[in-house]
Motif scaffolding. Structure first.
Motif, PDB file in Angstrom:
ATOM      1  N   CYS A  25     -13.958  33.749 -22.721  1.00  0.00           N
ATOM      2  CA  CYS A  25     -13.059  33.784 -21.565  1.00  0.00           C
ATOM      3  C   CYS A  25     -11.820  32.922 -21.800  1.00  0.00           C
ATOM      4  O   CYS A  25     -10.719  33.277 -21.381  1.00  0.00           O
ATOM      5  CB  CYS A  25     -13.804  33.345 -20.310  1.00  0.00           C
ATOM      6  N   THR A  29      -8.358  34.798 -21.487  1.00  0.00           N
ATOM      7  CA  THR A  29      -7.492  34.334 -20.408  1.00  0.00           C
ATOM      8  C   THR A  29      -6.171  33.849 -20.979  1.00  0.00           C
ATOM      9  O   THR A  29      -5.113  33.995 -20.364  1.00  0.00           O
ATOM     10  CB  THR A  29      -8.180  33.206 -19.618  1.00  0.00           C
ATOM     11  N   ASN A  69     -14.173  26.017 -17.675  1.00  0.00           N
ATOM     12  CA  ASN A  69     -13.718  27.401 -17.538  1.00  0.00           C
ATOM     13  C   ASN A  69     -12.199  27.428 -17.482  1.00  0.00           C
ATOM     14  O   ASN A  69     -11.566  26.477 -17.003  1.00  0.00           O
ATOM     15  CB  ASN A  69     -14.273  28.027 -16.255  1.00  0.00           C
ATOM     16  N   PRO A  70     -11.599  28.490 -17.950  1.00  0.00           N
ATOM     17  CA  PRO A  70     -10.134  28.562 -17.869  1.00  0.00           C
ATOM     18  C   PRO A  70      -9.690  28.498 -16.414  1.00  0.00           C
ATOM     19  O   PRO A  70     -10.335  29.075 -15.535  1.00  0.00           O
ATOM     20  CB  PRO A  70      -9.799  29.916 -18.512  1.00  0.00           C
TER      21      PRO A  70
END
Lengths: 231, 385
Positions: A25, A29, A69-70
């Motif tokens: 991700c 992203t 997390n991004p």
């Protein structure tokens, strides 16, 4: 106190601790969040580099704040008002037991927002030739979210106990700032801890003026209204 | 955090001959993409017209950019961009036992032939063909295939170019003792390790072997052997993607008892000295049935992730299967969602690229009734939520 570590020593293990899904991700992203490099070109960072770029400043503020997390967006932090204050050479507080000389510190009248942290970096290049080199960062002061009031820029005792010469931190505690009023006191990076997005501000030198040897204005003494004058 | 990936069709060609059709997509250094396919005809499916499209919006829309008419043969599925505006592609002409490479310097508007091979027919029925081309720098390219289908030693099996595909040097096989039938696939890692698969033995038993090189093909180390005692063990359609010097993922057709085929995927962490079946074998490996991986793609997505596409008709319902691995091809847990009607088509899988905005771009051959066929382009953004 803990030994200073390099930022990659904090970021690389954090990347390895991510799940495979999180790593992918970060990679994909990044494709939707173009990065502007030092030459002004827009580019897509690979997943790890994007993770590093987002967490670079958060790793300095507090490892626990690093993003796994991004972030949902790149919302920048709000501007904050940080006042630089100087006690110039010769200032003394009458009636107190301690006198400070050539001292500089920061003052935050309003608390930092809950999603905002600040990283103050200081350092002067001490080459007499004044070569066009960027100052070496000698000391970092972290102001965590909701922080307010005065912040000392004094380097903790023993922080660089084994260094000497150009690494003598006493130089930047105020005397050096006074000797080089043409240089800013430091740089502050205001970081949104939810996105890792940072904006930079220059901390003006409270002794501001022209270089040493020129008829420059002297800073005004700062006198606390009560209590210990130590900021 | 979870990953989802849903494919939508962004382009469909006109009808092509059901027995022909080859296709491929390549990303250009200027940010555009080129998609090429061959038209074919009922009379002569391989004497075909190659058409080329270009997209400048990450594969969302496509416009005609030229064709390769006048070049005998079928422009094959795989081509590689090695320099801005330069693309090289293999072509294939079985009736004349010809194969070679064509090149464009204007993103498909016009093409010239840069390598010709015309070799006597093989007594073993294997035609001359070039399976694929990859680039490993802006100027260096690598092509592989069975350039000599005859029973000659050594056969020409791969070629290199150091001038952006303008001129080529062909190379011989690394194992002259037992001439092999088909060079199936190659993968290249940035660190300079290539991994190749080839099928050895013109007669039964035939095995697929793996080999690696760390000196750009000068010397090869023969690794694992795979496949069974019957034909064709991983004969064609293999795909390899290398993650680094040691780690690679591979998929292909694996048959021990034809006509039943197994659809299989493997991984290696020692540069193909040993190969391992993927652990979620219930997903990837279909024993028996008629599933096959004649059209297979394994595409590296990140330093750990790859994309696998293959045809699956094991349960009697033709369709394609697209999956994503997050662990260097050890498992394929993420499924790319397709519109339901696509799964009723037979869709050998084409080649994929990853767009700069994080989407898979695939070209597929599809036919609903085997009387008409077409090539369609699919775009599948990888979404994290």
């Amino acid at each position: 106190m803990a030994l200073p570590r390099l930022i990659p020593d904090r970021i690389a293990p954090a990347w390895n601790d991510l799940t495979p899904t999180q790593r992918v991700c970060w990679h994909f992203t990044s494709a939707t969040r173009l990065f502007t490099n030092a030459w002004g070109n827009r580019e897509i960072l690979p997943g790890y580099q994007y993770f590093y770029e987002r967490n670079n400043d958060l790793a300095v503020v507090n490892e626990a704040l690093m993003l796994a997390n991004p972030p949902p967006d790149h919302k920048p932090p709000q501007q904050v008002a940080i006042v630089t204050v100087a006690w110039p050479l010769g200032s003394q507080i009458e009636g107190t037991t301690t006198a400070r000389r050539g001292f500089a510190f920061l003052q935050l009248d309003d608390p930092l927002p809950a999603e905002t942290a600040a990283i103050v970096t200081q350092g002067y290049y001490q080459n007499k030739s004044r070569a066009l080199k960027k100052p070496r960062i000698r000391h970092v002061t972290v102001i965590e979210p909701l922080g307010s009031g005065p912040y000392s820029l004094i380097v903790p005792t023993g922080y660089y106990a084994t260094t000497s010469g150009n690494n003598r931190f006493a130089k930047i505690r105020g005397i050096k700032a006074r000797q080089r009023p043409d240089l800013p006191l430091g740089t502050v990076k205001i970081t949104n801890i939810t996105t890792g997005q940072t904006i930079r501000q220059i901390l003006s030198n409270p002794n501001g003026g022209t270089p040493t040897g020129i008829n420059r204005p002297r800073a005004t003494a700062y006198k606390p209204t009560d209590g210990d004058h130590y900021p | 955090m979870s990953i989802s990936c849903t494919a939508t069709r962004v382009f469909t060609t006109n009808s092509i001959n059901v027995n022909s059709g080859s296709w491929g997509i390549v990303s250009q250094n200027d940010g555009s993409y080129i998609f090429g396919w061959t038209q074919g005809s009922d009379d002569f499916p391989y004497d075909s017209l190659g058409s080329w499209l270009r997209s400048t919006d990450e594969g969302q829309t496509w416009s005609f950019n030229g064709n390769s008419d006048g070049l005998i043969g079928q422009v094959s599925a795989y081509h590689s961009n090695i320099h801005p505006n330069i693309t090289v592609a293999p072509y294939f002409n079985p009736p004349t036992n010809g194969a070679g490479i064509i090149r464009t310097i204007n993103q498909g508007i016009s093409w010239t032939r840069v390598l010709d091979l015309s070799i006597a027919p093989s007594p073993h029925g294997r035609d001359v063909w070039i399976a694929g081309i990859q680039s490993y720098s802006k100027t260096h390219a690598l092509a592989w295939g069975t350039l000599n289908g005859d029973n000659q030693n050594p056969p020409q099996t791969w070629g290199t170019s150091a001038d952006a595909g303008a001129t080529w040097t062909t190379h011989s096989a690394w194992d002259y003792a037992t001439p092999f039938d088909t060079m199936n696939a190659m993968g290249i890692a940035e660190q300079g390790c290539w991994i190749a698969s080839y099928t050895k033995g013109f007669t039964d038993p035939r095995f697929a072997w793996m080999a690696n090189t760390t000196d750009f093909g000068a010397t090869w180390n023969v690794g694992a052997s795979m496949g069974g005692n019957n034909t064709p063990p991983m004969e064609t359609g293999l795909a390899i993607c290398c993650f680094d010097k040691l780690n690679a993922a591979m998929a292909g057709n694996h048959s021990n008892s034809p006509p039943d085929d197994n659809v299989s995927a493997w991984w290696t962490d020692d540069a193909a000295m040993t190969m391992h079946l993927v652990s979620n074998s219930d997903v990837i490996n279909w024993p028996g049935g008629s599933g096959n991986m004649l059209c297979t793609e394994v595409k590296r997505l990140t330093q750990d992730a790859c994309f696998l596409a293959f045809e699956n008709q094991n349960d009697g319902t033709p369709g394609s299967c697209w999956r994503i691995s997050l662990d260097k091809g050890h498992t394929y847990e993420i499924e790319v969602t397709q519109p339901s009607h696509v799964q009723t088509y037979q869709i050998p899988c084409g080649k994929a690229v990853v767009t700069k905005d994080g989407a898979l771009l695939m070209a597929l051959w599809q036919s609903n009734d085997y009387s008409t066929a077409e090539i369609s382009l699919w775009r599948a953004p990888i979404i994290c939520a």
